[in-house]
Scaffold this motif. Structure first.
Motif, short mmCIF file in Angstrom:
data_model
loop_
_atom_site.label_atom_id
_atom_site.label_comp_id
_atom_site.label_asym_id
_atom_site.label_seq_id
_atom_site.Cartn_x
_atom_site.Cartn_y
_atom_site.Cartn_z
N PRO A 108 13.01 34.08 1.95
CA PRO A 108 14.09 33.16 1.56
C PRO A 108 15.48 33.76 1.76
O PRO A 108 16.47 33.03 1.83
N GLU A 109 15.58 35.10 1.85
CA GLU A 109 16.87 35.76 2.04
C GLU A 109 16.77 36.82 3.13
O GLU A 109 16.91 38.01 2.87
N PRO A 110 16.54 36.42 4.39
CA PRO A 110 16.47 37.40 5.47
C PRO A 110 17.83 38.03 5.72
O PRO A 110 18.87 37.41 5.46
N VAL A 111 17.83 39.26 6.21
CA VAL A 111 19.09 39.94 6.45
C VAL A 111 19.88 39.24 7.55
O VAL A 111 21.10 39.23 7.55
N ILE A 112 19.18 38.64 8.51
CA ILE A 112 19.80 37.76 9.50
C ILE A 112 18.99 36.48 9.52
O ILE A 112 17.79 36.49 9.84
N ASP A 113 19.62 35.40 9.16
CA ASP A 113 18.93 34.11 9.06
C ASP A 113 19.02 33.39 10.40
O ASP A 113 20.07 32.89 10.79
N ILE A 114 17.90 33.33 11.13
CA ILE A 114 17.89 32.69 12.44
C ILE A 114 17.36 31.26 12.37
O ILE A 114 17.19 30.60 13.39
N ARG A 115 17.11 30.79 11.14
CA ARG A 115 16.62 29.42 10.98
C ARG A 115 17.79 28.45 10.95
O ARG A 115 18.81 28.70 10.34
N ASN A 116 17.59 27.32 11.59
CA ASN A 116 18.57 26.24 11.55
C ASN A 116 19.97 26.70 11.98
O ASN A 116 20.98 26.34 11.37
N GLY A 126 21.48 25.90 14.77
CA GLY A 126 22.20 24.83 15.44
C GLY A 126 22.57 25.22 16.86
O GLY A 126 22.79 26.40 17.16
N ARG A 127 22.65 24.22 17.73
CA ARG A 127 22.92 24.50 19.14
C ARG A 127 24.27 25.18 19.37
O ARG A 127 24.35 26.13 20.16
N PRO A 128 25.37 24.77 18.72
CA PRO A 128 26.64 25.46 18.95
C PRO A 128 26.59 26.95 18.60
O PRO A 128 27.12 27.78 19.35
N MET A 129 25.94 27.29 17.48
CA MET A 129 25.85 28.69 17.11
C MET A 129 25.00 29.48 18.09
O MET A 129 25.32 30.61 18.47
N VAL A 130 23.88 28.90 18.53
CA VAL A 130 23.01 29.57 19.49
C VAL A 130 23.77 29.83 20.79
O VAL A 130 23.70 30.93 21.37
N LEU A 131 24.50 28.82 21.27
CA LEU A 131 25.28 29.00 22.50
C LEU A 131 26.35 30.07 22.31
O LEU A 131 26.58 30.90 23.21
N THR A 132 27.00 30.07 21.15
CA THR A 132 28.01 31.09 20.88
C THR A 132 27.42 32.49 20.94
O THR A 132 27.98 33.40 21.58
N LEU A 133 26.28 32.68 20.29
CA LEU A 133 25.64 34.00 20.26
C LEU A 133 25.18 34.42 21.65
O LEU A 133 25.29 35.60 22.02
#
Length: 482
Positions: A262-270, A272-279
């Motif tokens: 429930p509290e991952p150090v890096i949350d890769i869930r949800n 969103g497409r804009p954030m994925v493209l940014t990364l």
């Protein structure tokens, strides 16, 4: 919403709405933290040949990129901890750890101890995103975009001064002077930040997933170690394959566990497409751009008279080759912040990637021409300054205030992985194409130009993704509010 109110501002402390002496002082204090990060990541590249000779190794990527690689492990810890315990507190802790790492490098008797020190120095990578997050707590959103550009890229001013003196100091005291300077920068930065920068009161209850961080960091290190050691030990040798397998298993384990945590150090869930493209843009373009610094450090002092098909013969001109481009990264950050405040961070991100792409292709000529290399280096850093600032700004506008630390660390992690990954791949290409000249093994023109081609190709892919992000942001504009 009133444009003067910032959701990022600590309760009870009015955010800055315009530039004023108090804000300038706070920016200056935070800037010292990024000067420390710059001294950890960039300054050792000036003395890379001397370090290779001192430790008797050809592993340039490990000496030059270990701190950035370690930063990929440190960043999630500091990002999550900053949201829970306070950004200023974790920034000072990161700087103190980096100071200790510089002291270890300063007295390291062998390569193993030196790499350990560089690993500790990697904590300084957290300074870049924590300073940006603190600025967003101190300012209104519109002002913050420009202020983030100032605090994350104006460390280049100190870079200009350092490169103008580094050659004479290294000749007199050895490459260790670089690490003495880094320890001094960290100490001064901690004192000034504690004196002038208030602690953020934005908090998120939770805990830090240390095990998940170790799995992520260990997996990345193992995979990149396979890429680095493959040319020397054999790509299919038992040891290197075991290293690769261990890395893949660790990353797979981290991915599976983080999806249930429930509290991952890096949350890769949800995301969103804009954030994925940014990364994706950040990881590709940062890797392509920063890996060029490693290449320049390796060919800078090679003479074109050797007839290798490359060489800059920049002995005595390192201040121009590395110092002048530092102006580019500062200008890129400031222009990016100004442009993002008036349009959209996606516009600034795309502009930075385009500039970097053109400059990367210019390095095909710059590999054998010092004036062209200086010009290409300037525009590469102009693009990198824009990328650094707009990457953080883009991620910030997509994230809730109480998760700024985690999100900024995610940008830092992807940038670090991209930088180290491409540097390791480039080093492997150089190692696999070395030739013997007059009884000495040197990098070949094929290896140097292949290195440049890889970086330029990654810039092209990043540019395509940046324009996809820009198109999506424009399509969503009617639904967005300030």
């Amino acid at each position: 919403m009133d444009s003067t109110m910032s959701p990022h501002a600590p309760p009870g402390r009015p955010p800055h709405t315009r530039w004023n002496p108090r804000l300038v002082g706070q920016i200056a204090a935070l800037l010292l933290a990024n000067v420390t990060a710059d001294s950890v990541i960039v300054m050792p590249l000036f003395v890379l040949p001397q370090m290779l000779d001192h430790f008797g190794t050809t592993q340039a990527a490990w000496l030059g990129s270990t701190a950035m690689l370690a930063g990929a492990m440190w960043a999630p810890l500091f990002g999550k901890s900053a949201d829970i315990h306070g950004k200023r507190r974790m920034l000072t802790v990161a700087l103190l750890v980096a100071c200790g790492g510089a002291a270890v490098c300063l007295i390291a008797p062998n390569l193993l101890i030196f790499v350990l020190g560089r690993t500790l120095q990697g904590a300084a990578v957290a300074a870049v995103f924590l300073t940006g997050s603190l600025v967003r707590d101190l300012c209104t959103p519109r002002l913050a975009m420009t202020a983030v550009g100032a605090v994350t890229t104006c460390a280049g001013v100190v870079g200009i001064a350092s490169t103008s003196n580094v050659e004479s100091l290294v000749a007199q005291f050895g490459f260790q002077v670089v690490f003495a300077a880094s320890a001094l920068f960290a100490t001064v930065a901690v004192i000034c930040i504690r004196a002038f920068v208030p602690e953020s009161e934005v908090r998120t209850p939770g805990r830090v997933d240390v095990v998940g961080t170790l799995q992520l960091g260990g997996g990345v290190v193992a995979v990149l170690g396979y890429i680095s050691l493959g040319p020397d030990l054999g790509w299919l040798s038992a040891g290197t394959l075991a290293l690769l397998a261990a890395g893949v298993v660790a990353l797979a384990r981290w991915y599976l566990v983080s999806n249930r945590n429930p509290e991952p150090v890096i949350d890769i869930r949800n995301l969103g497409r804009p954030m994925v493209l940014t990364l994706l843009v950040v990881v590709l373009a940062t890797g392509a751009g920063q890996s060029m610094d490693q290449l320049l450090s390796l060919i800078a002092q090679v003479s074109s008279d050797q007839g290798l098909g490359y060489g800059l013969d920049a002995q005595g001109s390192l201040a121009l080759l590395f110092g002048l481009p530092a102006v580019g990264i500062m200008a890129g950050g400031l222009l990016s912040g100004w442009l993002a405040a008036r349009t959209d961070p996606a516009v600034a991100l795309a502009a930075g990637v385009v500039v970097g792409t053109v400059a990367a292709f210019g390095m095909f000529l710059g590999a054998s021409s010092l004036p062209v290399a200086i010009c290409s280096g300037f525009f590469l850093n102009l693009g990198m300054g824009s990328l650094l600032t707009s990457g953080f700004n883009m991620a910030a506008v997509l994230t809730a205030p109480h998760r700024q630390g985690v999100t900024a660390s995610m940008v830092a992690v992807t940038g670090a992985i991209g930088s180290v990954g491409v540097s390791f791949v480039g080093a492997a290409v150089l190692a696999g194409t070395r030739v013997a000249v007059d009884g000495t093994t040197v990098n070949s023109a094929t290896g140097v130009h292949s290195y440049i081609a890889i970086s330029a190709g990654l810039f092209v892919i990043a540019a395509v993704l940046a324009f996809l992000l820009l198109a999506q942001r424009r399509a969503e504009r009617p639904q967005r509010t300030d």
